[in-house]
Design a protein around this motif. Sequence first.
Motif, PDB file in Angstrom:
ATOM      1  N   ARG A 199      37.813 -58.291   7.986  1.00 37.87           N
ATOM      2  CA  ARG A 199      39.221 -58.656   8.185  1.00 37.87           C
ATOM      3  C   ARG A 199      39.669 -58.338   9.605  1.00 37.87           C
ATOM      4  O   ARG A 199      40.412 -59.100  10.230  1.00 37.87           O
ATOM      5  CB  ARG A 199      40.103 -57.931   7.165  1.00 37.87           C
ATOM      6  CG  ARG A 199      39.937 -58.426   5.737  1.00 37.87           C
ATOM      7  CD  ARG A 199      41.077 -57.939   4.856  1.00 37.87           C
ATOM      8  NE  ARG A 199      41.081 -56.481   4.746  1.00 37.87           N
ATOM      9  CZ  ARG A 199      40.441 -55.793   3.822  1.00 37.87           C
ATOM     10  NH1 ARG A 199      39.703 -56.434   2.912  1.00 37.87           N
ATOM     11  NH2 ARG A 199      40.523 -54.474   3.776  1.00 37.87           N
ATOM     12  N   ASP A 200      39.204 -57.208  10.133  1.00 36.62           N
ATOM     13  CA  ASP A 200      39.575 -56.832  11.497  1.00 36.62           C
ATOM     14  C   ASP A 200      39.020 -57.817  12.526  1.00 36.62           C
ATOM     15  O   ASP A 200      39.532 -57.901  13.649  1.00 36.62           O
ATOM     16  CB  ASP A 200      39.055 -55.423  11.815  1.00 36.62           C
ATOM     17  CG  ASP A 200      39.802 -54.339  11.050  1.00 36.62           C
ATOM     18  OD1 ASP A 200      40.892 -54.626  10.523  1.00 36.62           O
ATOM     19  OD2 ASP A 200      39.282 -53.205  10.970  1.00 36.62           O
ATOM     20  N   ALA A 201      37.975 -58.556  12.150  1.00 33.63           N
ATOM     21  CA  ALA A 201      37.335 -59.501  13.074  1.00 33.63           C
ATOM     22  C   ALA A 201      37.965 -60.897  13.027  1.00 33.63           C
ATOM     23  O   ALA A 201      37.538 -61.787  13.765  1.00 33.63           O
ATOM     24  CB  ALA A 201      35.838 -59.606  12.764  1.00 33.63           C
ATOM     25  N   ASP A 248      34.867 -50.765   3.175  1.00 33.92           N
ATOM     26  CA  ASP A 248      34.793 -50.644   4.634  1.00 33.92           C
ATOM     27  C   ASP A 248      34.186 -51.898   5.264  1.00 33.92           C
ATOM     28  O   ASP A 248      34.613 -52.331   6.345  1.00 33.92           O
ATOM     29  CB  ASP A 248      33.962 -49.417   5.025  1.00 33.92           C
ATOM     30  CG  ASP A 248      34.684 -48.115   4.722  1.00 33.92           C
ATOM     31  OD1 ASP A 248      35.931 -48.131   4.649  1.00 33.92           O
ATOM     32  OD2 ASP A 248      33.998 -47.089   4.559  1.00 33.92           O
ATOM     33  N   ARG A 305      32.711 -62.197  10.089  1.00 33.40           N
ATOM     34  CA  ARG A 305      33.887 -62.261   9.228  1.00 33.40           C
ATOM     35  C   ARG A 305      33.475 -62.451   7.772  1.00 33.40           C
ATOM     36  O   ARG A 305      34.292 -62.774   6.922  1.00 33.40           O
ATOM     37  CB  ARG A 305      34.775 -63.424   9.663  1.00 33.40           C
ATOM     38  CG  ARG A 305      35.296 -63.280  11.082  1.00 33.40           C
ATOM     39  CD  ARG A 305      35.843 -64.585  11.596  1.00 33.40           C
ATOM     40  NE  ARG A 305      36.407 -64.420  12.932  1.00 33.40           N
ATOM     41  CZ  ARG A 305      36.324 -65.332  13.894  1.00 33.40           C
ATOM     42  NH1 ARG A 305      35.671 -66.465  13.671  1.00 33.40           N
ATOM     43  NH2 ARG A 305      36.861 -65.107  15.075  1.00 33.40           N
ATOM     44  N   ARG A 319      36.831 -54.503   5.278  1.00 38.70           N
ATOM     45  CA  ARG A 319      37.845 -54.185   6.286  1.00 38.70           C
ATOM     46  C   ARG A 319      37.360 -54.587   7.681  1.00 38.70           C
ATOM     47  O   ARG A 319      38.125 -55.134   8.490  1.00 38.70           O
ATOM     48  CB  ARG A 319      38.178 -52.692   6.251  1.00 38.70           C
ATOM     49  CG  ARG A 319      39.353 -52.296   7.147  1.00 38.70           C
ATOM     50  CD  ARG A 319      39.690 -50.824   6.988  1.00 38.70           C
ATOM     51  NE  ARG A 319      40.027 -50.501   5.613  1.00 38.70           N
ATOM     52  CZ  ARG A 319      39.260 -49.775   4.798  1.00 38.70           C
ATOM     53  NH1 ARG A 319      38.097 -49.302   5.219  1.00 38.70           N
ATOM     54  NH2 ARG A 319      39.633 -49.522   3.567  1.00 38.70           N
ATOM     55  N   ALA A 320      36.088 -54.371   7.949  1.00 40.79           N
ATOM     56  CA  ALA A 320      35.525 -54.759   9.243  1.00 40.79           C
ATOM     57  C   ALA A 320      35.592 -56.275   9.417  1.00 40.79           C
ATOM     58  O   ALA A 320      35.876 -56.773  10.516  1.00 40.79           O
ATOM     59  CB  ALA A 320      34.087 -54.273   9.362  1.00 40.79           C
ATOM     60  N   ASP A 338      51.679 -59.146   4.532  1.00 39.23           N
ATOM     61  CA  ASP A 338      50.792 -58.202   3.855  1.00 39.23           C
ATOM     62  C   ASP A 338      51.315 -57.861   2.473  1.00 39.23           C
ATOM     63  O   ASP A 338      50.534 -57.704   1.518  1.00 39.23           O
ATOM     64  CB  ASP A 338      50.635 -56.930   4.687  1.00 39.23           C
ATOM     65  CG  ASP A 338      49.821 -57.158   5.952  1.00 39.23           C
ATOM     66  OD1 ASP A 338      49.097 -58.173   6.020  1.00 39.23           O
ATOM     67  OD2 ASP A 338      49.914 -56.317   6.879  1.00 39.23           O
TER      68      ASP A 338
END
Length: 259
Positions: free
Chosen positions: A232-234, A226, A202, A229-230, A63
Amino acid sequence: AIKLNPKQRALLAMESRTLRDPAVKRVAALSGYVQRQLAKHYALTGERVVVIPNAADVPAMTDEQKRQARANLHKTHRVPDGATLFVFAAQNPRLKGFDTLVKALRLLKMRDVPVVVLLAGRYRPSHEAQLRSASVEASVRTLGSVTDMPALYAGADVTVLPTFYDPSSKVVLESLMLGTPAISTSYNGASDLLTPADGPPRGRVIDDPADAQALADAMAELCDADARRACRDAMGEVAEQVSMQTHVAALEQLLREAK
């Protein structure tokens, strides 16, 4: 246009001859898109076709390394505060949707959506003239050939590739492997990974590569932190799904079954 090109005509003839040969027992398709094309053009269906997703190879990045890549890009290319940073990478810009991207940038400018697009690949003076004609040159940085594409993907907010044809673009694969959302089209086999049937998106997929409004809408959506971010979280296990190790193992299994 492809059918008028002697090289492409020869390649199409060889492709047709191979795929119509009854001695061909199994065919590996790089994506669901390719699988559908095989059914449509060659009537190859059922167990004769096995989808083995295309693969890519990118270095692992922490990161902190990604944050440093982002900072370097913003500083080097004078990305204004608040602007969303996109990457468009192509050796054949027209085929990969450059014209649609330019029109989308014009629409985003009219909507006061701040973006910067880094163009990596082969670009001619005519491409620069097109950007000036659309009055979007201030939102674009032309990089030419780039030796460290992983740093480019990792440092960008979104990868955009409104391609008119791609069996399974490594541009999208590498972007996802590095955790960066992407926008592409239904004419790109790698879009299977952008909107998987068994999970959240994604990125975004537009149906028509020529639809600048749809592309502008997708880009505007992913200008929201946001929403990115969703995506990336997937990402989940996407890097493992399209790794070279997974790809080779699937090919070896297919070869064993085809004996």
